[in-house]
Structure formats: structure tokens, C-alpha cells
Design an enzyme around this catalytic site. Structure first.
Site, mmCIF file in Angstrom:
data_model
loop_
_atom_site.group_PDB
_atom_site.id
_atom_site.type_symbol
_atom_site.label_atom_id
_atom_site.label_comp_id
_atom_site.label_asym_id
_atom_site.label_seq_id
_atom_site.Cartn_x
_atom_site.Cartn_y
_atom_site.Cartn_z
ATOM 1 N N THR A 37 0.777 -1.142 0.205
ATOM 2 C CA THR A 37 0.047 0.224 -0.079
ATOM 3 C C THR A 37 0.935 1.238 -0.064
ATOM 4 O O THR A 37 1.909 1.240 0.516
ATOM 5 C CB THR A 37 -0.835 -0.130 1.294
ATOM 6 O OG1 THR A 37 -0.069 0.066 2.193
ATOM 7 C CG2 THR A 37 -1.832 -1.294 1.219
ATOM 8 N N GLY A 61 2.308 -0.823 11.308
ATOM 9 C CA GLY A 61 2.273 -0.428 12.600
ATOM 10 C C GLY A 61 0.833 -0.270 12.911
ATOM 11 O O GLY A 61 -0.164 -0.500 12.326
ATOM 12 N N ASP A 62 0.747 0.418 14.152
ATOM 13 C CA ASP A 62 -0.480 0.796 14.799
ATOM 14 C C ASP A 62 -1.507 1.421 14.193
ATOM 15 O O ASP A 62 -2.865 0.953 13.844
ATOM 16 C CB ASP A 62 -0.414 1.141 16.047
ATOM 17 C CG ASP A 62 0.459 0.370 17.350
ATOM 18 O OD1 ASP A 62 0.042 -1.064 17.077
ATOM 19 O OD2 ASP A 62 1.067 0.789 17.951
ATOM 20 N N GLY A 63 -1.089 2.671 13.375
ATOM 21 C CA GLY A 63 -1.945 3.447 12.433
ATOM 22 C C GLY A 63 -2.251 2.573 11.449
ATOM 23 O O GLY A 63 -3.523 2.884 10.932
ATOM 24 N N LEU A 65 -2.838 -0.560 11.123
ATOM 25 C CA LEU A 65 -3.796 -1.536 11.515
ATOM 26 C C LEU A 65 -5.169 -0.980 11.916
ATOM 27 O O LEU A 65 -6.362 -1.531 11.445
ATOM 28 C CB LEU A 65 -3.572 -2.326 12.933
ATOM 29 C CG LEU A 65 -1.991 -3.227 12.685
ATOM 30 C CD1 LEU A 65 -1.940 -3.954 13.872
ATOM 31 C CD2 LEU A 65 -2.341 -4.344 11.654
ATOM 32 N N ASP A 207 -16.435 -4.866 25.614
ATOM 33 C CA ASP A 207 -17.650 -4.516 26.449
ATOM 34 C C ASP A 207 -18.616 -3.497 26.087
ATOM 35 O O ASP A 207 -19.392 -2.905 26.995
ATOM 36 C CB ASP A 207 -17.046 -4.010 27.935
ATOM 37 C CG ASP A 207 -16.062 -2.880 27.940
ATOM 38 O OD1 ASP A 207 -15.707 -2.202 26.827
ATOM 39 O OD2 ASP A 207 -15.592 -2.403 29.126
ATOM 40 N N LEU A 209 -17.651 -0.240 25.785
ATOM 41 C CA LEU A 209 -17.389 1.172 26.566
ATOM 42 C C LEU A 209 -15.935 1.481 26.322
ATOM 43 O O LEU A 209 -15.208 0.685 25.735
ATOM 44 C CB LEU A 209 -17.443 0.705 28.092
ATOM 45 C CG LEU A 209 -18.862 0.296 28.490
ATOM 46 C CD1 LEU A 209 -18.829 0.052 30.094
ATOM 47 C CD2 LEU A 209 -19.943 1.363 28.444
ATOM 48 N N GLU A 264 -1.504 8.317 14.921
ATOM 49 C CA GLU A 264 -1.462 9.091 13.553
ATOM 50 C C GLU A 264 -2.185 10.322 14.176
ATOM 51 O O GLU A 264 -3.235 10.313 15.067
ATOM 52 C CB GLU A 264 -2.314 8.296 12.830
ATOM 53 C CG GLU A 264 -1.655 6.984 12.045
ATOM 54 C CD GLU A 264 -0.459 7.200 11.375
ATOM 55 O OE1 GLU A 264 -0.319 8.346 10.852
ATOM 56 O OE2 GLU A 264 0.338 6.518 11.248
#
Length: 297
Positions: A37, A61-63, A65, A207, A209, A264
Site C-alpha cells: 500500500t 504499525g498501529d496506525g 492496523l 464491552d 465502553l 496518527e
């Protein structure tokens, strides 16, 4: 099977691991379509166009994902999060191996689970949406012009400590607001960021929340202690630390601050965070999501 790779994540780590991950998928009997990408938006669109039930392996990375999750929650695809970034807090918190090839080899042992997705000003995220000192540290870390490896978060934090000035934050939880002079406010889906900081340690991802943790006026020494304790999730109950839970979280400040989510930039405050319950299907180890968390995995 769709394998989405962010080739720049982890300073090129994900791109280097892509061929090995694809080979591991083939060894497990899959015929992956591999897409390198060019942006987070492209990752979202690829996951959005996937047929319902398609397994989308996301290596980045986390962004990245979080971007894949944004598309998969619409298409109904099943996401396999693979660690390819610097912090990899999403993978850590979900209890998946940090070695993406090892994670693929264990794919037959994983099961499909439904987890919540947070929405910050309408933008989906998985980990933490936050504003304040920690967001400033994120900015400094991202802007570093030289390779720092695992020390990038330490560098960003030190620079942010030197630059921070008192800010009045207003945090609302389901309509009940509280204003205070402080350092940060963080809203947790998964509740972890910064390569292992469990800032919202009680956050549960199924949950319906959201947890919001904030730190009021404190000395620099106390701020450092709070962050060190957060690696074990033991900072709750410390002076100035507040933790609340709700379905709609609002945060504003008396001066301009940026909001970050999954590492991000989202945009400036104010922010409103809501939750989309059980909106994303993910391949996870057996047991409740987030139970088997170990930094050494």
C-alpha cells in the site's frame, strides 16, 4: 486471503518482512493477494472492498492496523493483525506474537472474535485516542530526523517535558464534564500505546465502553513516575490520576492541542470519542481478547 503491507512501517521493517509473511501464508495453504500500500487511505479502501469473510492480514504499525480496521468494519472482512511497526501495541495487547511469520504459522490455532472499534471525531481507531503532553511527545518522536530505534519514544517524551506548559482540560463522560489543569487525557479502546504503556489498563475491547484516563497538575518527577508505572498498568490511584468509563467521551482544552489516535494525527481539539460495539472481526488466540498479554511474546 489478502495481505496488505505498509512498506515504510518500522522504517522499512514491514516491507522487508512482506515476502517471508507471504511465503508463510502459502505454507499454511492460502493463496494471498499481496498489496504494497502507498497510504493509510489505500489500506482502508482495500479492506473496504474485500468480500465479506475474506481474511485480511495487515502487516504494519498501529496506525496502519487502525486504517485496515476502518475498512474491514464496513466490508465484514476478518483482520489478522501482524506486527510490522515500531511500537506494535495493538498486536501486543491482543496477545499475538510480535514475529509476524510466527503469527502466521499459528493461524490455525486462532479463532474469530468480535471486538469494539473506537471513533474519534468519526475516525476509527483501535488503541488509544489522546491529547496533551503524550500527544506532543508523539509529535516530537515522529519528527525526529535521525534513526532512534526503540529510543524514539524516550526522545519524544524528554522534548515534550521541556516544552509543556499548564493546560486546562475539560473531559466529559456521557455528558458529565470536569475541568482541571493537567497533562493529558487518553481514551482507550485497547488502551495501550507508546510501545507498552498500558495507559488505560482496565479497558476491555469487547464491552461496548471506553475508558478515559487523565493526569492533573503534577510535578515533572510525578509525571515520570506515572508513566513508568503505566508499563504495568499500576498508575491508577496515584495522585492526580483519574479514570472513568462511558460510551461518549468529549475532550477540549483552553489552548490548541492536537489529537492522536493509533500514533496518527487526527486533528486539533475538541474531540468526541464514541464506540461501535463488536464492529470488527479479528483472528485472536483463544481466551478473552487482551487476556494473554506479554511484552516478551
Amino acid at each position: 486471503m489478502l495481505l496488505l503491507v505498509n512498506p515504510t512501517a518500522g522504517r522499512g521493517r514491514a516491507g522487508r518482512l512482506g515476502p517471508s509473511v507471504a511465503d508463510a501464508l502459502r505454507q499454511q495453504g492460502f493463496s494471498p493477494v499481496v498489496v504494497m500500500t502507498g497510504s493509510l487511505a489505500e489500506a482502508t479502501q482495500c479492506a473496504r472492498r474485500a468480500a465479506e469473510g475474506t481474511i485480511v492480514a495487515a502487516l504494519g504499525g498501529d496506525g496502519f492496523l487502525g486504517a485496515v480496521a476502518a475498512g474491514a468494519r464496513v466490508s465484514g472482512a476478518v483482520v489478522l493483525p501482524l506486527a510490522g511497526g515500531r511500537g506494535n501495541d495493538t498486536v501486543r495487547r491482543l496477545g499475538l506474537p510480535l514475529d509476524p511469520v510466527r503469527a502466521v504459522r499459528a493461524i490455525r490455532e486462532l479463532s474469530v472474535r468480535s471486538i469494539d472499534v473506537g471513533l474519534v471525531n468519526g475516525r476509527p481507531f483501535l488503541g488509544v485516542a489522546h491529547a496533551g503532553f503524550d500527544a506532543l511527545a508523539n509529535e516530537y518522536g515522529n519528527a525526529a530526523r535521525f534513526p532512534l530505534g526503540p529510543f524514539v519514544y524516550l526522545y519524544g517524551g524528554i522534548r515534550a517535558l521541556r516544552a509543556w506548559r499548564d493546560v486546562t482540560l475539560t473531559v466529559g463522560v456521557d455528558g458529565q464534564e470536569r475541568s482541571f489543569t493537567g497533562w493529558f487525557a487518553a481514551v482507550g479502546g485497547l488502551g495501550q500505546y507508546g510501545k507498552g504503556l498500558r495507559i488505560c489498563p482496565n479497558a476491555e475491547i469487547d464491552d461496548g465502553l471506553l475508558d478515559v484516563v487523565s493526569l492533573g497538575k503534577s510535578s515533572i518527577a510525578h509525571v515520570v513516575v506515572v508513566y513508568l508505572l503505566s508499563y504495568r498498568g499500576r498508575h491508577l490511584g496515584r495522585p492526580g490520576v483519574s479514570s472513568r468509563r462511558g460510551r461518549v467521551i468529549s475532550i477540549s482544552a483552553d489552548r490548541e492541542l492536537n489529537v492522536y489516535a493509533d500514533g496518527e494525527l487526527v486533528g486539533p481539539l475538541p474531540m468526541t470519542v464514541t464506540v461501535d460495539p463488536s464492529a470488527l472481526r479479528v483472528l485472536l488466540p483463544t481466551g478473552r481478547p487482551g487476556d494473554a498479554v506479554s511484552p516478551s511474546r
